[in-house]
Design an enzyme around this catalytic site. Structure first.
Site, PDB file in Angstrom:
ATOM      1  CG  HIS A  68      -0.299   0.398   2.512  1.00  0.00           C
ATOM      2  ND1 HIS A  68      -0.841   1.316   3.376  1.00  0.00           N
ATOM      3  CD2 HIS A  68       0.852  -0.015   3.089  1.00  0.00           C
ATOM      4  CE1 HIS A  68      -0.054   1.461   4.425  1.00  0.00           C
ATOM      5  NE2 HIS A  68       0.964   0.655   4.283  1.00  0.00           N
ATOM      6  CB  CYS A 122       3.075   2.955   5.787  1.00  0.00           C
ATOM      7  SG  CYS A 122       3.167   1.340   6.599  1.00  0.00           S
ATOM      8  CD  GLN A 140      -6.496   1.470  10.805  1.00  0.00           C
ATOM      9  OE1 GLN A 140      -7.163   2.510  10.862  1.00  0.00           O
ATOM     10  NE2 GLN A 140      -5.216   1.462  10.451  1.00  0.00           N
ATOM     11  CB  SER A 163      -3.518   4.812   9.069  1.00  0.00           C
ATOM     12  OG  SER A 163      -3.517   3.849  10.112  1.00  0.00           O
ATOM     13  CG  HIS A 166      -4.442   3.255   3.291  1.00  0.00           C
ATOM     14  ND1 HIS A 166      -3.429   2.698   4.054  1.00  0.00           N
ATOM     15  CD2 HIS A 166      -5.335   3.759   4.197  1.00  0.00           C
ATOM     16  CE1 HIS A 166      -3.701   2.866   5.346  1.00  0.00           C
ATOM     17  NE2 HIS A 166      -4.831   3.510   5.467  1.00  0.00           N
TER      18      HIS A 166
HETATM   19  N1  LIG Z   1       1.072  -7.173   9.175  1.00  0.00           N
HETATM   20  C1  LIG Z   1       0.456  -6.701  10.268  1.00  0.00           C
HETATM   21  N2  LIG Z   1      -0.503  -7.378  10.870  1.00  0.00           N
HETATM   22  N3  LIG Z   1       0.914  -5.528  10.801  1.00  0.00           N
HETATM   23  C2  LIG Z   1       0.157  -4.793  11.804  1.00  0.00           C
HETATM   24  C3  LIG Z   1      -0.757  -3.826  11.086  1.00  0.00           C
HETATM   25  C4  LIG Z   1      -1.610  -3.062  12.092  1.00  0.00           C
HETATM   26  C5  LIG Z   1      -2.847  -2.495  11.373  1.00  0.00           C
HETATM   27  N4  LIG Z   1      -2.458  -1.428  10.423  1.00  0.00           N
HETATM   28  C6  LIG Z   1      -3.384  -1.027   9.518  1.00  0.00           C
HETATM   29  O1  LIG Z   1      -4.526  -1.428   9.496  1.00  0.00           O
HETATM   30  C7  LIG Z   1      -2.931  -0.006   8.477  1.00  0.00           C
HETATM   31  C8  LIG Z   1      -3.128  -0.594   7.081  1.00  0.00           C
HETATM   32  C9  LIG Z   1      -1.771  -1.152   6.682  1.00  0.00           C
HETATM   33  C10 LIG Z   1      -0.705  -0.409   7.505  1.00  0.00           C
HETATM   34  C11 LIG Z   1      -1.484   0.324   8.548  1.00  0.00           C
HETATM   35  C12 LIG Z   1      -1.053   1.244   9.458  1.00  0.00           C
HETATM   36  C13 LIG Z   1       0.347   1.622   9.821  1.00  0.00           C
HETATM   37  C14 LIG Z   1       0.688   3.075   9.457  1.00  0.00           C
HETATM   38  O2  LIG Z   1      -0.291   3.897  10.034  1.00  0.00           O
HETATM   39  P1  LIG Z   1      -0.299   4.269  11.622  1.00  0.00           P
HETATM   40  O3  LIG Z   1      -0.255   2.978  12.401  1.00  0.00           O
HETATM   41  O4  LIG Z   1       0.911   5.158  11.870  1.00  0.00           O
HETATM   42  O5  LIG Z   1      -1.605   4.999  11.770  1.00  0.00           O
HETATM   43  N5  LIG Z   1       1.375   0.770   9.406  1.00  0.00           N
HETATM   44  C15 LIG Z   1       1.564  -0.384  10.059  1.00  0.00           C
HETATM   45  O6  LIG Z   1       0.769  -0.859  10.837  1.00  0.00           O
HETATM   46  C16 LIG Z   1       2.885  -1.087   9.764  1.00  0.00           C
HETATM   47  N6  LIG Z   1       3.306  -1.870  10.923  1.00  0.00           N
HETATM   48  C17 LIG Z   1       2.668  -1.999   8.582  1.00  0.00           C
HETATM   49  C18 LIG Z   1       3.920  -2.730   8.177  1.00  0.00           C
HETATM   50  C19 LIG Z   1       5.148  -2.022   8.057  1.00  0.00           C
HETATM   51  C20 LIG Z   1       6.287  -2.703   7.652  1.00  0.00           C
HETATM   52  C21 LIG Z   1       6.230  -4.062   7.342  1.00  0.00           C
HETATM   53  C22 LIG Z   1       5.013  -4.752   7.459  1.00  0.00           C
HETATM   54  C23 LIG Z   1       3.850  -4.084   7.878  1.00  0.00           C
HETATM   55  C24 LIG Z   1      -3.838  -1.983  12.373  1.00  0.00           C
HETATM   56  N7  LIG Z   1      -4.743  -2.872  12.785  1.00  0.00           N
HETATM   57  O7  LIG Z   1      -3.793  -0.825  12.714  1.00  0.00           O
END
Ligand SMILES: N=C(N)NCCC[C@H](NC(=O)[C@@H]1CCC/C1=C\[C@H](COP(=O)(O)O)NC(=O)[C@@H](N)Cc1ccccc1)C(N)=O
Length: 172
Positions: A68, A122, A140, A163, A166
């Site tokens: 994304h 991100c 989310q 967040s 996207h």
């Molecule tokens: N692989 C998983 N399970 N990782 C946990 C995801 C948690 C999830 N995140 C989201 O839903 C959004 C959509 C994608 C990225 C994201 C948000 C944020 C940026 O937004 P912010 O939190 O500052 O608001 N980036 C992340 O989380 C990063 N760790 C994603 C990542 C980064 C590097 C490698 C792999 C994954 C949530 N339930 O909040």
């Protein structure tokens, strides 16, 4: 299930698989068009059986893999990123920016991964936006629904989460 002359290779520097065509001397991060992603999923599960690799969870039923490009705004739940200590742009400005990216990607001028590297708010930007494999309940709701509604290889429209805004590209 790759098209003829294509093979999956491994980038040690990024610890990510990439696709290589020895005949065309061409390589790309995203599966080439015409890839049979169901077979690719099985292949990735075998190819990446090593522990710890981002595709480690490959092949688990119900998991998908996507990248994304996130543009945050002053209403984001965490208005900061590796790019900017304090993100002050408005949500409408963020939408305009992302619309511009979407046009360039859908015109084929640049790939989502290429843009994500420098423009995504991100931390996955360092992996060209690649989030690895994830299943229901990880992301989310709005993000999950948009990502699972895509066919492999498809790119979403603008998706709005706490967040920020996207664009999502589903790989498998
Ligand atoms: N692989 C998983 N399970 N990782 C946990 C995801 C948690 C999830 N995140 C989201 O839903 C959004 C959509 C994608 C990225 C994201 C948000 C944020 C940026 O937004 P912010 O939190 O500052 O608001 N980036 C992340 O989380 C990063 N760790 C994603 C990542 C980064 C590097 C490698 C792999 C994954 C949530 N339930 O909040």
């Amino acid at each position: 299930g790759l098209p003829p002359n294509w093979e999956v290779r491994h980038s040690n520097s990024k610890n990510l698989p990439y696709y290589f065509n020895a005949v065309e001397k061409n390589s790309r991060w995203e599966p080439p068009p015409g890839t049979d992603t169901e077979k690719l999923k099985v292949y990735m599960a075998k190819y990446h059986s090593g522990s710890g690799s981002v595709a480690g969870e490959a092949g688990q039923p119900g998991k998908i893999r996507a990248a994304h490009l996130l543009v945050k705004h002053n209403g984001s739940r965490r208005p900061m990123s590796w790019r900017e200590a304090e993100i002050t742009r408005s949500k409408e400005e963020a939408r305009e920016i992302l619309k511009g990216y979407e046009e360039r990607i859908k015109k084929g001028e640049i790939s989502l991964g290429e843009l994500a590297q420098t423009e995504s708010d991100c931390s996955s930007a360092r992996k060209r936006g690649d989030l690895g494999y994830f299943g229901k309940g990880d992301m989310q709701k709005e993000f999950e629904e948009a990502a699972f509604a895509l066919k492999p290889g498809e790119i979403s429209g603008i998706v709005d989460t706490a967040s920020g805004l996207h664009l999502i590209e589903r790989f498998v």
